[in-house]
Design a protein around this motif. Structure first.
Motif, PDB file in Angstrom:
ATOM      1  N   LEU A  22       0.793  -1.056  -0.022  1.00  0.00           N
ATOM      2  CA  LEU A  22       0.005  -0.019  -0.011  1.00  0.00           C
ATOM      3  C   LEU A  22       0.915   1.150  -0.008  1.00  0.00           C
ATOM      4  CD1 LEU A  22      -2.709  -0.989   2.462  1.00  0.00           C
ATOM      5  CD2 LEU A  22      -2.903  -1.295  -0.128  1.00  0.00           C
ATOM      6  N   LEU A  23       1.948   1.204   0.619  1.00  0.00           N
ATOM      7  CA  LEU A  23       2.824   2.202   0.744  1.00  0.00           C
ATOM      8  C   LEU A  23       3.409   2.476  -0.745  1.00  0.00           C
ATOM      9  CD1 LEU A  23       4.714   1.984   4.059  1.00  0.00           C
ATOM     10  CD2 LEU A  23       3.613   4.101   3.351  1.00  0.00           C
ATOM     11  N   LEU A  24       3.880   1.579  -1.217  1.00  0.00           N
ATOM     12  CA  LEU A  24       4.496   1.740  -2.914  1.00  0.00           C
ATOM     13  C   LEU A  24       3.524   1.981  -3.635  1.00  0.00           C
ATOM     14  CD1 LEU A  24       6.555  -1.419  -2.834  1.00  0.00           C
ATOM     15  CD2 LEU A  24       7.525   0.718  -2.503  1.00  0.00           C
ATOM     16  N   LEU A  25       2.144   1.754  -3.354  1.00  0.00           N
ATOM     17  CA  LEU A  25       1.118   2.138  -4.390  1.00  0.00           C
ATOM     18  C   LEU A  25       0.645   3.594  -4.053  1.00  0.00           C
ATOM     19  CD1 LEU A  25      -1.333  -0.711  -4.277  1.00  0.00           C
ATOM     20  CD2 LEU A  25      -0.194  -0.082  -6.311  1.00  0.00           C
ATOM     21  N   ASP A  26       0.837   4.011  -2.643  1.00  0.00           N
ATOM     22  CA  ASP A  26       0.375   5.394  -2.488  1.00  0.00           C
ATOM     23  C   ASP A  26       1.238   6.364  -2.762  1.00  0.00           C
ATOM     24  OD1 ASP A  26      -1.470   7.256  -1.755  1.00  0.00           O
ATOM     25  OD2 ASP A  26      -1.038   6.856   0.525  1.00  0.00           O
TER      26      ASP A  26
ATOM     27  N   TYR B 123      10.514   6.647  -4.515  1.00  0.00           N
ATOM     28  CA  TYR B 123      11.235   5.429  -4.402  1.00  0.00           C
ATOM     29  C   TYR B 123      11.127   5.126  -2.583  1.00  0.00           C
ATOM     30  CZ  TYR B 123      13.278   4.399  -8.737  1.00  0.00           C
ATOM     31  OH  TYR B 123      13.282   4.218  -9.910  1.00  0.00           O
ATOM     32  N   LEU B 124      11.097   3.953  -1.945  1.00  0.00           N
ATOM     33  CA  LEU B 124      11.053   3.685  -0.567  1.00  0.00           C
ATOM     34  C   LEU B 124      12.378   2.643  -0.428  1.00  0.00           C
ATOM     35  CD1 LEU B 124       7.299   3.350   0.606  1.00  0.00           C
ATOM     36  CD2 LEU B 124       8.748   4.934   1.429  1.00  0.00           C
ATOM     37  N   SER B 125      13.153   3.291   0.319  1.00  0.00           N
ATOM     38  CA  SER B 125      14.438   2.501   0.672  1.00  0.00           C
ATOM     39  C   SER B 125      14.016   1.508   1.852  1.00  0.00           C
ATOM     40  CB  SER B 125      15.438   3.170   1.072  1.00  0.00           C
ATOM     41  OG  SER B 125      15.373   3.782   2.561  1.00  0.00           O
ATOM     42  N   ILE B 126      14.829   0.321   1.964  1.00  0.00           N
ATOM     43  CA  ILE B 126      14.863  -0.534   2.804  1.00  0.00           C
ATOM     44  C   ILE B 126      15.033   0.348   4.489  1.00  0.00           C
ATOM     45  CG2 ILE B 126      15.941  -2.590   4.017  1.00  0.00           C
ATOM     46  CD1 ILE B 126      16.562  -3.501   1.182  1.00  0.00           C
ATOM     47  N   ASN B 127      15.908   1.126   4.345  1.00  0.00           N
ATOM     48  CA  ASN B 127      16.137   1.875   5.673  1.00  0.00           C
ATOM     49  C   ASN B 127      14.947   2.636   6.120  1.00  0.00           C
ATOM     50  OD1 ASN B 127      18.770   0.920   5.893  1.00  0.00           O
ATOM     51  ND2 ASN B 127      19.715   2.755   4.863  1.00  0.00           N
TER      52      ASN B 127
ATOM     53  N   PHE C  65       2.816 -12.756  -4.304  1.00  0.00           N
ATOM     54  CA  PHE C  65       2.346 -12.141  -5.330  1.00  0.00           C
ATOM     55  C   PHE C  65       3.378 -11.942  -6.539  1.00  0.00           C
ATOM     56  CE2 PHE C  65       0.694 -10.454  -1.269  1.00  0.00           C
ATOM     57  CZ  PHE C  65      -0.601 -10.535  -1.575  1.00  0.00           C
ATOM     58  N   PRO C  66       3.465 -13.177  -7.222  1.00  0.00           N
ATOM     59  CA  PRO C  66       4.558 -13.281  -8.395  1.00  0.00           C
ATOM     60  C   PRO C  66       4.246 -12.271  -9.592  1.00  0.00           C
ATOM     61  CG  PRO C  66       3.117 -15.339  -8.355  1.00  0.00           C
ATOM     62  CD  PRO C  66       2.521 -14.423  -7.266  1.00  0.00           C
ATOM     63  N   ALA C  67       2.985 -11.919  -9.984  1.00  0.00           N
ATOM     64  CA  ALA C  67       2.691 -10.927 -11.048  1.00  0.00           C
ATOM     65  C   ALA C  67       2.950  -9.628 -10.438  1.00  0.00           C
ATOM     66  CB  ALA C  67       1.119 -11.181 -11.471  1.00  0.00           C
ATOM     67  N   LEU C  68       3.110  -9.236  -9.074  1.00  0.00           N
ATOM     68  CA  LEU C  68       3.335  -8.114  -8.835  1.00  0.00           C
ATOM     69  C   LEU C  68       4.794  -7.858  -8.909  1.00  0.00           C
ATOM     70  CD1 LEU C  68       2.180  -5.297  -7.591  1.00  0.00           C
ATOM     71  CD2 LEU C  68       2.653  -6.034  -5.459  1.00  0.00           C
ATOM     72  N   LYS C  69       5.342  -6.951  -9.892  1.00  0.00           N
ATOM     73  CA  LYS C  69       7.028  -6.666 -10.034  1.00  0.00           C
ATOM     74  C   LYS C  69       7.136  -5.401  -9.298  1.00  0.00           C
ATOM     75  CE  LYS C  69       6.821 -10.151 -12.876  1.00  0.00           C
ATOM     76  NZ  LYS C  69       7.281 -11.362 -12.310  1.00  0.00           N
ATOM     77  N   ILE C  70       8.249  -5.552  -8.193  1.00  0.00           N
ATOM     78  CA  ILE C  70       8.758  -4.494  -7.527  1.00  0.00           C
ATOM     79  C   ILE C  70      10.092  -4.419  -7.953  1.00  0.00           C
ATOM     80  CG2 ILE C  70       9.381  -3.598  -5.230  1.00  0.00           C
ATOM     81  CD1 ILE C  70       7.053  -5.462  -4.368  1.00  0.00           C
ATOM     82  N   GLY C  71      10.601  -3.218  -8.554  1.00  0.00           N
ATOM     83  CA  GLY C  71      11.874  -2.764  -8.954  1.00  0.00           C
ATOM     84  C   GLY C  71      12.799  -2.217  -7.761  1.00  0.00           C
ATOM     85  N   SER C  72      14.137  -2.561  -8.143  1.00  0.00           N
ATOM     86  CA  SER C  72      14.847  -2.080  -6.819  1.00  0.00           C
ATOM     87  C   SER C  72      16.047  -1.256  -7.574  1.00  0.00           C
ATOM     88  CB  SER C  72      15.277  -3.000  -5.866  1.00  0.00           C
ATOM     89  OG  SER C  72      16.157  -3.989  -6.495  1.00  0.00           O
ATOM     90  N   SER C  73      16.766  -0.412  -6.894  1.00  0.00           N
ATOM     91  CA  SER C  73      17.972   0.552  -7.444  1.00  0.00           C
ATOM     92  C   SER C  73      18.606   1.069  -6.273  1.00  0.00           C
ATOM     93  CB  SER C  73      17.481   1.487  -8.543  1.00  0.00           C
ATOM     94  OG  SER C  73      16.609   2.428  -7.848  1.00  0.00           O
ATOM     95  N   ARG C  74      19.584   1.897  -6.341  1.00  0.00           N
ATOM     96  CA  ARG C  74      20.180   2.527  -5.405  1.00  0.00           C
ATOM     97  C   ARG C  74      19.402   3.613  -4.786  1.00  0.00           C
ATOM     98  NH1 ARG C  74      21.979   7.592  -6.903  1.00  0.00           N
ATOM     99  NH2 ARG C  74      21.869   8.132  -9.185  1.00  0.00           N
ATOM    100  N   LEU C  75      18.217   4.053  -5.351  1.00  0.00           N
ATOM    101  CA  LEU C  75      17.247   4.802  -4.767  1.00  0.00           C
ATOM    102  C   LEU C  75      16.351   4.296  -3.701  1.00  0.00           C
ATOM    103  CD1 LEU C  75      16.365   6.966  -8.090  1.00  0.00           C
ATOM    104  CD2 LEU C  75      17.947   7.548  -6.022  1.00  0.00           C
ATOM    105  N   GLY C  76      16.040   2.932  -3.993  1.00  0.00           N
ATOM    106  CA  GLY C  76      15.347   2.021  -3.345  1.00  0.00           C
ATOM    107  C   GLY C  76      14.218   1.225  -4.057  1.00  0.00           C
TER     108      GLY C  76
END
Length: 684
Positions: free
Chosen positions: A90-94, A98-102, A126-137
């Protein structure tokens, strides 16, 4: 810890919340700081025992302990792993950034390792939900269709956090619900109450996404829906317009059409005649196959119609690749493993029609329908009959999950509490009618949350498939309201045995007790499968024949050999072969229980002397043709079922083995009856 009667170990904390040791220690540190600020005793830690709160602290706390901030819920609460993962979605949708792990670790007061594990869990669930990651989060990179399906799946699970998130969007729930109600009227559908709620919340979420220019572009199923359904696309086009969306968004229209078709309904009249007849025929084939496997007669009109309505939703979900999710599926799989195995075999006609394998969740749902038919009281009641019965009931049963789960809940309650009068499953709207008359009910058992204080008797919320926790809650209420009807069997039986002993010379008291127990509490009697013959008992080496390098054989010849092996031991007579042939000629090669595995059998009759099993193993596939259908067979089992279902345990073991293709491959490599038997018995 506030509710625990004693110490709570570190392992229990880690398992319950699925967190790392570091996170657990951070939480305990935070808890102690907050307790100290409230001038309460801190957590007691005794090595090798665990953690505990003092009685003084327990009494002082009226809310949950160790409250940590939750960014989405709008108040402070403690989150378990599942809730935390939902919040991350929900955070990622809202948020667009980017949101970092920290950042997430700080928000949830946990370690980086815990958040990393959460992302891995999201990828699995949720295999269909793709969450990308980078140095930004991290951020969601899926297309809008996948995002919408993820939220729909969470709604199916009745995830409270998702409901709360959508409620905070400040759209009118009542207006959206009215749109769904009008749409179902136009489509001649009647959704279950759960489906009605899920569709309403999905509409609100859809409106929010469209408002923020997040729309679905995929519309590849438009033509198929137009050809195979009636008024679905026009109805969803109008609905989208009233929702505030662009009527030209074909992708959104197709998505709404799919979700409506996939939703559980008790009436469906928006598909074309050909598809209607196909699904109806498939429902009858599935029932027939299930009857042949279990020797249970269940093909009556209401059940066939009910199963057919369910299969519409199953068909569309599998065809469109829309996953079904429920918090109860795992409970169904755990409580009814054998029923699910037989249901999976019976569902082969639907898999053949779809050219796809049914997901285990779908099989679990269908198995509930077969499990519900054990209680014949549930069969042919009219609405008037249901109301009359409800007025005489001691407990009202309210279920909004669908016909199958309603019937199973009623069956389980009736079996567990045989002396208590239950209403047949009711809908929420039925309660108002009941309380306008003279009623006798003292409790409501409901699968949905009912408004507090609205009804004159207490209500208990349970799952449609009762858990042990649910039964504990129900027991507690029933012991208060109808304690005499919850007395254990032994109490009533002991009293009767004592009375009989005063007037008669009882030679077999143990047998008398068993007979009385069975007579007074028939619903509590269960088949003791431990006493049933196993695969080892029913399939000796002399009942196994291995055929190597034979010329092309007719299936009748191979079947006859299999029957002869049983006939020699006087397990069947010479007419049993003809009964099986008649069934194959009439219904086709329906007896496949796995790829190339044929279970030839007929219903118990005078031709069955006793229970038995034989096997003909072929090195070359044998074709069975009948009624325009064909099946290729390399293993032909011949079963003589017992008149009292003595074959059930052996059949269950056999199904476990042959449903695995690797096992079949190993079986086909066996070179002798002894080797076949040794392989089959290595599993048990």
């Amino acid at each position: 810890m506030a509710k625990a009667p004693g110490f709570v170990s570190l392992k229990e904390i880690l398992t319950t919340f699925k967190i790392s040791r570091r996170t657990a220690f951070n939480w305990l540190k935070t808890i102690n700081q907050q307790l100290q600020a409230q001038k309460l005793d801190q957590v007691v830690n005794i090595p090798r025992y665990g953690y505990k709160l003092t009685d003084r602290t327990k009494k002082s706390l009226t809310q949950k302990i160790a409250k940590v901030s939750s960014p989405q819920m709008g108040h402070e609460t403690i989150l378990n792993a599942h809730e935390r993962q939902t919040e991350i979605i929900l955070l990622l949708l809202d948020q667009e950034h980017y949101l970092s792990i920290n950042q997430l670790a700080k928000m949830f007061h946990c370690s980086r390792n815990t958040i990393i594990k959460d992302f891995k869990a999201l990828k699995r669930h949720f295999p269909a939900l793709k969450i990308g990651s980078s140095r930004l989060g991290h951020r969601i990179i899926s297309d809008e269709n996948s995002i919408r399906l993820t939220v729909y799946e969470l709604l199916l699970r009745q995830d409270k956090l998702v409901y709360a998130f959508i409620n905070r969007l400040n759209y009118s729930f009542s207006q959206a619900k009215e749109l769904v109600i009008k749409a179902q009227q136009q489509l001649h559908m009647s959704f279950s109450e759960n489906s009605l709620q899920q569709l309403t919340y999905l509409l609100l979420f859809t409106k929010w996404r469209i408002t923020h220019n997040q729309t679905i572009d995929r519309s590849e199923n438009w033509q198929w829906i137009a050809q195979n359904t009636k008024d679905v696309l026009p109805t969803c086009t109008k609905l989208l317009g009233k929702l505030g969306g662009n009527k030209e968004l074909k992708g959104e229209i197709v998505f709404l059409s799919k979700i409506f078709l996939c939703s559980q309904a008790t009436e469906v009249d928006c598909i074309n005649k050909n598809l209607y007849h196909d699904i109806n025929n498939i429902a009858q084939e599935i029932i027939f196959r299930y009857e042949q496997l279990t020797e249970q007669q269940i093909s009556y009109r209401v059940f066939t119609k009910t199963l057919c309505n369910h299969l519409y939703a199953t068909f569309f979900r599998v065809k469109f690749g829309i996953p079904f999710s429920s918090s109860e599926v795992d409970e169904i799989k755990w409580q009814y493993p054998v029923l699910i195995k037989f249901t999976a075999i019976a569902c082969a006609p639907l898999e053949h029609y779809l050219q796809k394998k049914l997901p285990s969740e779908e099989v679990a749902l269908i198995c509930l329908y077969f499990g519900s038919v054990n209680n014949r009281e549930y069969r042919e009641f009219t609405e008037s009959d249901k109301l009359k019965r409800a007025l005489l009931a001691e407990v009202l049963v309210v279920c909004s999950s669908g016909i199958g789960t309603s019937a199973m809940l009623y069956h389980e309650l009736s079996k567990t509490y045989p002396l208590i009068k239950f209403s047949l499953p009711l809908e929420i709207r039925d309660l108002a009618k009941i309380f306008q008359h003279n009623y006798q009910a003292k409790l409501i058992i409901s699968t949905t949350i009912l408004p507090k204080g609205k009804y004159p008797i207490p209500a208990v919320k349970v799952k449609a498939v009762l858990t042990k926790h649910d039964q504990t809650i129900i027991d507690s209420f029933l012991r208060q309201e109808v304690p005499r009807k919850l007395e254990h069997n032994a109490s009533a039986v002991n009293s009767l045995v004592s009375i009989i002993n005063e007037y008669a010379d009882v030679k077999d008291e143990k047998g008398l007790r068993l007979s009385l127990d069975k007579f007074i509490f028939p619903g509590l009697q269960k088949n003791n499968k431990a006493d049933l013959p196993t695969l080892s008992n029913l399939l000796p080496a002399k009942h196994i024949k291995v055929l190597r390098k034979k010329d092309q054989l007719k299936w009748q010849t191979v079947l006859k050999w299999g029957c002869n092996l049983l006939e020699q031991d006087e397990i069947i007579d010479q007419f049993y072969f003809e009964k099986i042939v008649q069934l194959i000629n009439r219904y086709g090669p329906y007896m496949l229980i796995a790829n190339n595995i044929f279970l030839a059998h007929a219903a118990p009759s005078n031709s069955n002397k006793k229970v038995g099993l034989s096997l003909i193993l072929l090195d070359q596939p044998l074709e069975i043709c009948s009624r325009g259908e064909s099946a290729w067979v390399t293993c032909m089992f011949v079963l003589s079922p017992g008149k009292e279902k003595e074959h059930e345990k052996a059949l269950e073991q056999l199904v476990d083995i042959v449903r695995n293709q690797e096992n079949i491959n190993r079986l086909l490599k066996a070179k002798s009856p002894q080797e076949v038997r040794q392989f089959l018995l290595s599993f048990y």
